[in-house]
Scaffold this active site. Structure first.
Site, PDB file in Angstrom:
ATOM      1  N   LYS A 175       0.830  -1.212   0.000  1.00 49.37           N
ATOM      2  CA  LYS A 175       0.000   0.000   0.000  1.00 49.37           C
ATOM      3  C   LYS A 175       0.858   1.253   0.000  1.00 49.37           C
ATOM      4  O   LYS A 175       0.596   2.196  -0.746  1.00 49.37           O
ATOM      5  CB  LYS A 175      -0.911   0.033   1.232  1.00 49.37           C
ATOM      6  N   LYS A 185       2.370   1.483  12.034  1.00 50.92           N
ATOM      7  CA  LYS A 185       3.789   1.334  11.681  1.00 50.92           C
ATOM      8  C   LYS A 185       4.388   2.651  11.215  1.00 50.92           C
ATOM      9  O   LYS A 185       5.608   2.801  11.187  1.00 50.92           O
ATOM     10  CB  LYS A 185       3.962   0.291  10.574  1.00 50.92           C
ATOM     11  N   ASP A 225      -5.821  -5.435   7.843  1.00 56.14           N
ATOM     12  CA  ASP A 225      -5.894  -6.659   8.642  1.00 56.14           C
ATOM     13  C   ASP A 225      -6.779  -6.489   9.874  1.00 56.14           C
ATOM     14  O   ASP A 225      -7.365  -7.438  10.365  1.00 56.14           O
ATOM     15  CB  ASP A 225      -4.491  -7.071   9.117  1.00 56.14           C
TER      16      ASP A 225
END
Length: 333
Positions: A48, A74, A162
């Protein structure tokens, strides 16, 4: 006596109406703002950030005003754009400023390169907070900084697909974005995540939401066709296929932008930018687990395996013993 209503017919019509699935979808009119807010979802590590950094850079080269917001804990969305340098995140900057009794300004959290404006929401330290709540807090701060008054052609939001908690579903649940773009590859896990996002879009459309899926970007496409097949069954278009190429891998690893006219890959991202601009938000058709597995070769997914129920004897092992039943058994008459 002829004025007495036919209650039997009325009851039948009520049953028919109750059997229909309710549609709470709000009719979607023309957007009131020229800014397109687009949320990009995909499995962690699927590419992404690579896709968005190059797409945003190409859009800026085409004369568009683009804001790229990383919404992944992240905080790696903007790393490619800034040659590997890490941006101070909104959450960490807000915490530091608050402790010092200072206000956060836009120059503390937003940075520019190649015509792209970019920032990272960030997230809590590992084990010390909820990532989804961090997303909500980050957008609350952006609103205080004037988010709704900013002048951009495109705002691109990079979300981790996710995770299914409410914070990461914010653009879909609150109609913050007009459309969603999925990034996946020809592997089961990334398509599972893409399908989950389609399920979320479908759920909120039933509740009256307007967010739709603009399409799928196939990254690291090896030509095996599973992602293309998923797009067809889900009823969404493929916006671009980025090949599995060693040159792309090396340039990405070295934080080199390829979404530029100076690169041999520039045309690919220019075409993606054009497709993103005009792709309408469509209502997807998510598939069930068996439908997802059917996209792949059975030898790779364990086709033909049946579920064998466990017994109480299996669970107790050596501790198992037959206990007398208290069930009353009647003799046959």
């Amino acid at each position: 006596m002829n004025d007495i209503p036919n209650l039997k017919d009325f009851s039948s019509r009520l049953r028919d109406e109750a059997a229909e699935e309710p549609t709470l979808e709000v009719p979607q009119g023309e957007p009131t703002s020229k800014t397109q807010i687009i949320a990009i979802y995909g499995k962690g590590g699927i590419g992404k950030s690579f896709t968005l950094a190059n797409l945003s850079h190409m859009m800026a080269e085409q004369g568009k005003r683009v804001l790229l917001i990383g919404c992944d804990p992240k905080s790696d969305t903007t790393s490619l754009l800034f040659g590997g340098k890490a941006c101070p995140t909104i959450i960490e900057t807000s915490t530091r400023k608050k402790l010092a009794g200072e206000e956060v300004s836009i120059g503390d959290v937003c940075f520019k390169r190649g015509g792209v404006f970019a920032m990272e929401l960030g997230g809590p330290e590992v084990g010390r907070g909820c990532g989804g709540r961090g997303i909500i807090h980050g957008f609350e701060l952006l609103e205080k900084l004037g988010f709704h008054d900013w002048d951009f052609d495109y705002v691109l939001l990079d979300f981790l697909g996710d995770v299914v908690c409410g914070g990461f579903g914010l653009p879909i649940a609150r109609d913050m974005a007009q459309k969603v773009i999925l990034v996946a590859s020809n592997d089961l896990q990334s398509l599972y995540v893409a399908n989950n996002v389609c399920s979320a879009v479908e759920y909120f459309r039933k509740l009256g939401g307007n967010v739709g899926v603009a399409g799928l970007v196939i990254n690291k496409d090896d030509g095996s066709g599973e992602a293309q097949a998923f797009a067809e069954v889900a009823g969404i278009p493929v916006l671009a296929s980025i090949p599995q190429d060693d040159d792309l891998r090396k340039k990405s690893a070295n934080y080199q932008i390829v979404g530029t006219d100076a690169s041999e890959w520039g045309g690919l991202f220019a075409a993606l930018g054009d497709a993103v601009a005009i792709a309408p938000p469509v209502r997807p058709t998510p598939v069930d687990q068996d439908g997802l597995l059917a996209l792949f070769d059975g030898s790779e997914t364990g086709a033909g395996i049946t579920l064998e129920p466990a017994t109480d004897e299996d669970m107790r092992g050596k501790f198992y013993e037959v206990k007398p039943s208290l069930e009353v058994v009647y003799d046959d008459a």
